[in-house]
Write an enzyme that holds these catalytic residues in place. Structure first.
Site, PDB file in Angstrom:
ATOM      1  N   HIS A 191       6.839   5.200  16.133  1.00 39.48           N
ATOM      2  CA  HIS A 191       5.418   5.459  15.896  1.00 39.48           C
ATOM      3  C   HIS A 191       4.580   5.193  17.147  1.00 39.48           C
ATOM      4  O   HIS A 191       3.485   5.744  17.287  1.00 39.48           O
ATOM      5  CB  HIS A 191       4.921   4.605  14.726  1.00 39.48           C
ATOM      6  CG  HIS A 191       4.032   5.356  13.780  1.00 39.48           C
ATOM      7  ND1 HIS A 191       4.476   6.406  12.999  1.00 39.48           N
ATOM      8  CD2 HIS A 191       2.707   5.232  13.503  1.00 39.48           C
ATOM      9  CE1 HIS A 191       3.479   6.874  12.273  1.00 39.48           C
ATOM     10  NE2 HIS A 191       2.388   6.197  12.562  1.00 39.48           N
TER      11      HIS A 191
ATOM     12  N   ARG B 150       5.878  11.843  13.233  1.00 40.35           N
ATOM     13  CA  ARG B 150       6.405  10.650  12.573  1.00 40.35           C
ATOM     14  C   ARG B 150       7.931  10.756  12.589  1.00 40.35           C
ATOM     15  O   ARG B 150       8.491  11.851  12.611  1.00 40.35           O
ATOM     16  CB  ARG B 150       5.925  10.566  11.129  1.00 40.35           C
ATOM     17  CG  ARG B 150       4.410  10.520  10.957  1.00 40.35           C
ATOM     18  CD  ARG B 150       4.052  10.528   9.478  1.00 40.35           C
ATOM     19  NE  ARG B 150       2.614  10.450   9.267  1.00 40.35           N
ATOM     20  CZ  ARG B 150       1.816  11.502   9.072  1.00 40.35           C
ATOM     21  NH1 ARG B 150       2.337  12.732   9.078  1.00 40.35           N
ATOM     22  NH2 ARG B 150       0.513  11.348   8.866  1.00 40.35           N
TER      23      ARG B 150
ATOM     24  N   LYS C 179       3.158  14.308   5.340  1.00 35.63           N
ATOM     25  CA  LYS C 179       2.917  13.557   4.112  1.00 35.63           C
ATOM     26  C   LYS C 179       2.371  14.491   3.039  1.00 35.63           C
ATOM     27  O   LYS C 179       1.592  15.387   3.326  1.00 35.63           O
ATOM     28  CB  LYS C 179       1.920  12.427   4.368  1.00 35.63           C
ATOM     29  CG  LYS C 179       2.517  11.262   5.161  1.00 35.63           C
ATOM     30  CD  LYS C 179       1.538  10.106   5.225  1.00 35.63           C
ATOM     31  CE  LYS C 179       2.166   8.899   5.900  1.00 35.63           C
ATOM     32  NZ  LYS C 179       1.237   7.751   5.949  1.00 35.63           N
TER      33      LYS C 179
ATOM     34  N   ARG D 274       3.974   8.326  18.867  1.00 35.42           N
ATOM     35  CA  ARG D 274       2.943   9.108  18.178  1.00 35.42           C
ATOM     36  C   ARG D 274       1.549   8.624  18.604  1.00 35.42           C
ATOM     37  O   ARG D 274       0.666   9.422  18.907  1.00 35.42           O
ATOM     38  CB  ARG D 274       3.140   8.953  16.670  1.00 35.42           C
ATOM     39  CG  ARG D 274       2.085   9.639  15.790  1.00 35.42           C
ATOM     40  CD  ARG D 274       2.554   9.542  14.346  1.00 35.42           C
ATOM     41  NE  ARG D 274       1.501   9.801  13.370  1.00 35.42           N
ATOM     42  CZ  ARG D 274       1.164  11.007  12.924  1.00 35.42           C
ATOM     43  NH1 ARG D 274       1.776  12.077  13.404  1.00 35.42           N
ATOM     44  NH2 ARG D 274       0.216  11.148  12.011  1.00 35.42           N
TER      45      ARG D 274
ATOM     46  N   HIS E  23      -3.378  14.216   9.954  1.00 36.46           N
ATOM     47  CA  HIS E  23      -4.210  13.256   9.232  1.00 36.46           C
ATOM     48  C   HIS E  23      -5.083  13.992   8.225  1.00 36.46           C
ATOM     49  O   HIS E  23      -5.732  14.982   8.551  1.00 36.46           O
ATOM     50  CB  HIS E  23      -5.112  12.479  10.196  1.00 36.46           C
ATOM     51  CG  HIS E  23      -4.388  11.454  10.992  1.00 36.46           C
ATOM     52  ND1 HIS E  23      -4.876  10.950  12.176  1.00 36.46           N
ATOM     53  CD2 HIS E  23      -3.197  10.825  10.789  1.00 36.46           C
ATOM     54  CE1 HIS E  23      -4.026  10.059  12.656  1.00 36.46           C
ATOM     55  NE2 HIS E  23      -3.008   9.973  11.834  1.00 36.46           N
TER      56      HIS E  23
END
Length: 317
Positions: free
Chosen positions: A260, A162, A186, A263, A286
């Site tokens: 993105h 990202r 994240k 990605r 993820h």
């Protein structure tokens, strides 16, 4: 009930506590926190304002039920907000109500009874191999900033990062000998992602150029930051978008590309080449495999194209 206790039951106070919880306990990004704050304050404003625009008393927390939330979503639909925006606001309210329930402020989460709007399934945009090769080779490798841009594009595609992860990298996060990079994703979750020989070459060239950039700034550069702007400061995600836009504009083919997109291209090419879905999940960072599974649709489409083009009984007469 004391004045302090009364203040804590007000929506503004609970929203502030919830945002602190997300910031310090869940380690959410600043961008995600801004979205939560905006969505919840919009909900609070709607609760305390009449359709005519006049103020009305703030409801008690236990008075906010599933019908109240559905009415709010109905108003958003009337304003013709996109379904994705409505779904995001509902997700924020649902998470907030779950927090209130866990804190004992309400007996149960009323938002659990409210269905999310059905969203159109959009396949992630990605580039073909020729297009992504042309893009990453566009920067002028004879200049300091050109070497930086080449390294950025190569690493975005090579590791599926990202933009926020890329600009957060420090020099120490690179293991050039091992061909891996340590990424803080994240929720501040750390992962190790490999990168290939092309990205390694571009990074080696850039690291030499970075030292030149530091000399030009007489050492006044952001300590540790891997990717620097021409003043020696850490790049921002906005800067990365501008870099991508600049080099996309230099291509003969007109493409709509975001950081993105690289990605998505990384994941699509890996899956198409036979990579295991769980390995791709790990590299992308993820949390859920279902998020990664959207790339299987692209792979199936490719298989169908190959079948239609190659099978003798699949072609129309």
């Amino acid at each position: 009930m004391s004045g302090t206790d009364a203040a804590e039951t007000m929506l503004d106070g609970w929203i502030a506590r919830f945002l602190d919880y997300l910031r310090y306990q869940k380690n959410l990004s600043a961008h995600t926190l801004r979205n939560y704050a905006s969505d919840l304050r919009q909900f609070r404003e709607w609760l305390t304002t009449t359709p005519a625009g006049d103020e009305r008393p703030e409801p008690r927390l236990e008075q906010i039920d599933n019908l109240t939330i559905r009415e709010f979503l109905g108003v958003l639909h009337q304003k013709r907000l996109r379904k994705s925006s409505v779904a995001r606001k509902l997700a924020a309210i649902r998470s907030f109500m779950k927090y209130l329930s866990r804190q004992g402020a309400i007996p149960a989460n009323p938002a659990k009874l409210v269905s999310s709007p059905r969203l159109e399934k959009k396949l992630p945009e990605h580039l073909g191999l020729d297009a992504v090769t042309a893009l990453v080779e566009t920067p002028d490798a004879g200049t300091v900033l050109g070497k930086r841009d080449r390294a950025i594009l190569e690493l975005l595609y090579a590791a599926g990062l990202r933009a926020g992860e890329l600009v957060g990298l420090d020099e120490r996060d690179l293991d050039m000998a091992g061909g891996v990079v340590r990424v803080l994703g994240k929720g501040r979750k750390e992962r190790i992602v490999p990168f290939g020989s092309k990205a390694r070459e571009a990074l080696e060239d850039y690291l030499d150029a970075r030292r030149e950039l530091a000399r030009r700034q007489r050492g006044k550069v952001e300590t540790g930051a891997l990717f620097l702007n021409f003043r020696g400061g850490r790049l921002t995600t906005r800067s990365v978008q501008k870099i991508v836009d600049k080099h996309v504009a230099g291509l003969s083919q007109r493409l709509k590309v975001h950081p993105h997109t690289l990605r998505h291209t990384f994941a699509t090419h890996m899956l198409s080449a036979g990579a295991d879905l769980r390995a791709i999940q790990e590299m992308l960072g993820h949390e859920s495999l279902s998020t990664t599974q959207k790339y299987t649709h692209l792979s199936v489409e490719q298989l169908l194209r190959v079948y239609r083009d190659c099978h003798p009984r699949a072609k129309k007469p």
